[in-house]
Design a protein around this motif. Structure first.
Motif, mmCIF file in Angstrom:
data_model
loop_
_atom_site.group_PDB
_atom_site.id
_atom_site.type_symbol
_atom_site.label_atom_id
_atom_site.label_comp_id
_atom_site.label_asym_id
_atom_site.label_seq_id
_atom_site.Cartn_x
_atom_site.Cartn_y
_atom_site.Cartn_z
ATOM 1 N N ALA A 32 0.809 -1.274 0.092
ATOM 2 C CA ALA A 32 -0.078 -0.041 -0.107
ATOM 3 C C ALA A 32 0.780 1.335 -0.178
ATOM 4 N N ALA A 33 2.075 1.076 0.333
ATOM 5 C CA ALA A 33 2.926 2.391 0.651
ATOM 6 C C ALA A 33 3.277 2.973 -0.786
ATOM 7 N N ALA A 34 3.419 4.166 -1.164
ATOM 8 C CA ALA A 34 3.837 4.775 -2.328
ATOM 9 C C ALA A 34 5.092 4.438 -2.804
ATOM 10 N N GLU A 35 5.237 4.259 -4.027
ATOM 11 C CA GLU A 35 6.622 3.820 -4.827
ATOM 12 C C GLU A 35 7.602 4.962 -4.260
ATOM 13 N N GLY A 36 8.938 4.213 -4.117
ATOM 14 C CA GLY A 36 9.913 5.433 -3.730
ATOM 15 C C GLY A 36 10.188 5.289 -2.227
ATOM 16 N N GLY A 37 10.600 6.388 -1.496
ATOM 17 C CA GLY A 37 11.018 6.594 -0.434
ATOM 18 C C GLY A 37 10.046 5.948 0.771
ATOM 19 N N GLU A 38 8.566 6.425 0.481
ATOM 20 C CA GLU A 38 7.642 5.780 1.538
ATOM 21 C C GLU A 38 7.901 4.212 1.553
ATOM 22 N N ARG A 39 7.745 3.719 0.453
ATOM 23 C CA ARG A 39 7.785 2.106 0.312
ATOM 24 C C ARG A 39 9.335 1.479 0.988
ATOM 25 N N GLU A 40 10.286 2.084 0.540
ATOM 26 C CA GLU A 40 11.727 1.593 1.110
ATOM 27 C C GLU A 40 11.581 1.647 2.621
ATOM 28 N N ALA A 41 11.068 2.780 3.321
ATOM 29 C CA ALA A 41 11.024 3.130 4.590
ATOM 30 C C ALA A 41 10.294 1.851 5.175
ATOM 31 N N VAL A 42 9.078 1.510 4.801
ATOM 32 C CA VAL A 42 8.329 0.530 5.181
ATOM 33 C C VAL A 42 9.220 -1.146 5.077
ATOM 34 N N ILE A 43 9.538 -0.994 3.866
ATOM 35 C CA ILE A 43 10.294 -2.411 3.826
ATOM 36 C C ILE A 43 11.474 -2.494 4.739
ATOM 37 N N GLY A 44 12.244 -1.193 4.877
ATOM 38 C CA GLY A 44 13.287 -0.964 6.142
ATOM 39 C C GLY A 44 12.819 -1.668 7.490
ATOM 40 N N GLU A 45 11.632 -1.111 7.765
ATOM 41 C CA GLU A 45 11.151 -1.455 9.009
ATOM 42 C C GLU A 45 10.469 -2.899 9.169
ATOM 43 N N LEU A 46 9.890 -3.576 8.191
ATOM 44 C CA LEU A 46 9.610 -4.893 7.937
ATOM 45 C C LEU A 46 10.939 -5.718 8.512
ATOM 46 N N LYS A 47 11.946 -5.301 7.722
ATOM 47 C CA LYS A 47 13.303 -6.048 7.692
ATOM 48 C C LYS A 47 13.887 -5.949 9.282
ATOM 49 N N LYS A 48 13.821 -4.614 9.883
ATOM 50 C CA LYS A 48 14.196 -4.391 11.086
ATOM 51 C C LYS A 48 13.489 -5.308 12.196
ATOM 52 N N VAL A 49 12.175 -5.295 11.949
ATOM 53 C CA VAL A 49 11.491 -6.492 12.678
ATOM 54 C C VAL A 49 11.947 -7.829 12.635
ATOM 55 N N LEU A 50 12.047 -8.339 11.386
ATOM 56 C CA LEU A 50 12.497 -9.636 11.301
ATOM 57 C C LEU A 50 13.997 -9.916 11.893
ATOM 58 N N ARG A 51 14.805 -8.785 11.535
ATOM 59 C CA ARG A 51 16.230 -8.932 12.176
ATOM 60 C C ARG A 51 16.293 -9.041 13.672
ATOM 61 N N GLY A 52 15.210 -8.130 14.245
ATOM 62 C CA GLY A 52 15.184 -8.146 15.891
ATOM 63 C C GLY A 52 14.954 -9.548 16.330
ATOM 64 N N TYR A 53 13.656 -10.071 15.607
ATOM 65 C CA TYR A 53 13.082 -11.352 16.111
ATOM 66 C C TYR A 53 14.153 -12.446 15.771
ATOM 67 N N PHE A 54 14.809 -12.695 14.622
ATOM 68 C CA PHE A 54 15.686 -13.751 14.264
ATOM 69 C C PHE A 54 17.010 -13.583 14.920
ATOM 70 N N GLY A 55 17.412 -12.298 15.191
ATOM 71 C CA GLY A 55 18.607 -12.094 16.044
ATOM 72 C C GLY A 55 18.595 -12.658 17.408
ATOM 73 N N GLN A 56 17.400 -12.919 17.958
ATOM 74 C CA GLN A 56 17.288 -13.458 19.226
ATOM 75 C C GLN A 56 17.306 -15.015 19.211
ATOM 76 N N VAL A 57 16.789 -15.558 18.048
ATOM 77 C CA VAL A 57 16.513 -16.934 18.113
ATOM 78 C C VAL A 57 17.428 -17.792 17.212
ATOM 79 N N LEU A 58 18.258 -17.122 16.099
ATOM 80 C CA LEU A 58 19.085 -17.664 15.271
ATOM 81 C C LEU A 58 20.677 -17.746 15.905
ATOM 82 N N ASP A 59 21.407 -18.388 15.892
ATOM 83 C CA ASP A 59 22.708 -18.469 16.404
ATOM 84 C C ASP A 59 23.558 -17.427 15.330
#
Length: 207
Positions: A179-206
């Motif tokens: 749903a995010a506008a193409e460009g900076g807005e979408r890149e920001a949302v993708i960054g947040e998505l990856k941040k959430v996944l990185r935070g979670y998997f950073g806790q559970v993965l070796d």
């Protein structure tokens, strides 16, 4: 005989082109209106053809949805192959691991906004469920396998749970990406998505 075959092939090619046109239109209508509000009238109008022409290829909306689901599943399978093939995912650093997993899937969802309108439904017609289920099982099996391999301190059951949690996080946030506008807005949302996944998997993965 050769002269008869050529017109037949041309008719077949035109028919395949018209079916693809209808499915493209259906994907747009499902994305804009949702599955329930979509009608064959809206789909035929989006395709620029008469309802009668549409019914030559599909008897109803459900048949269109099932054919579109099969196309989505094939395209999604290609995205998953790109994510998982040709690289040792278990040996990658966490950031690259997440990029390799989610980037092709993000690209698929952006390119196919009608996908969620079909597969996010809780009351999917049987044809949709049966089309997607084998692929979803295979994909989750791959993710579980990689997480089990990387999370050596977890039991297989714990690693399996972690993989499913990560998958649900991705599914929950991908609509925001689309749903995010193409460009900076979408890149920001993708960054947040990856941040959430990185935070979670950073806790559970070796590491």
């Amino acid at each position: 005989m050769a002269h008869e075959a050529r017109p037949r092939r041309k008719r077949q090619a035109r028919g395949e082109q018209r079916m693809a046109q209808i499915l493209d239109a259906a994907a747009t209508v499902f994305a804009e209106h949702g599955y329930e509000a979509a009608t064959t009238i809206k789909i035929s109008a989006e395709a620029g053809i008469s309802p009668g022409s549409l019914y030559q290829f599909f008897p109803n909306k459900e048949a269109i949805a099932e054919a579109l689901a099969l196309r989505f599943v094939a395209d999604l399978g290609a995205a998953h192959d790109e994510a998982f093939s040709g690289v040792d995912l278990a040996g990658l650093g966490l950031d690259e691991f997440i990029d390799r997993i989610v980037d092709p899937l993000i690209a698929f969802n952006i390119a196919n906004p009608g996908f969620k309108a079909l597969f996010a439904r809780t009351d999917q017609p049987a044809g949709l469920s049966s089309a997607a289920e084998p692929l979803e099982r295979a994909v989750m099996g791959r993710v579980v396998g990689v997480v089990v391999e990387r999370a050596g301190r977890l039991t297989p059951a714990e690693a399996t749970l972690a993989a499913h949690v990560g998958g649900q996080v991705f599914k929950a946030l991908i609509p925001m990406v689309v749903a995010a506008a193409e460009g900076g807005e979408r890149e920001a949302v993708i960054g947040e998505l990856k941040k959430v996944l990185r935070g979670y998997f950073g806790q559970v993965l070796d590491p």
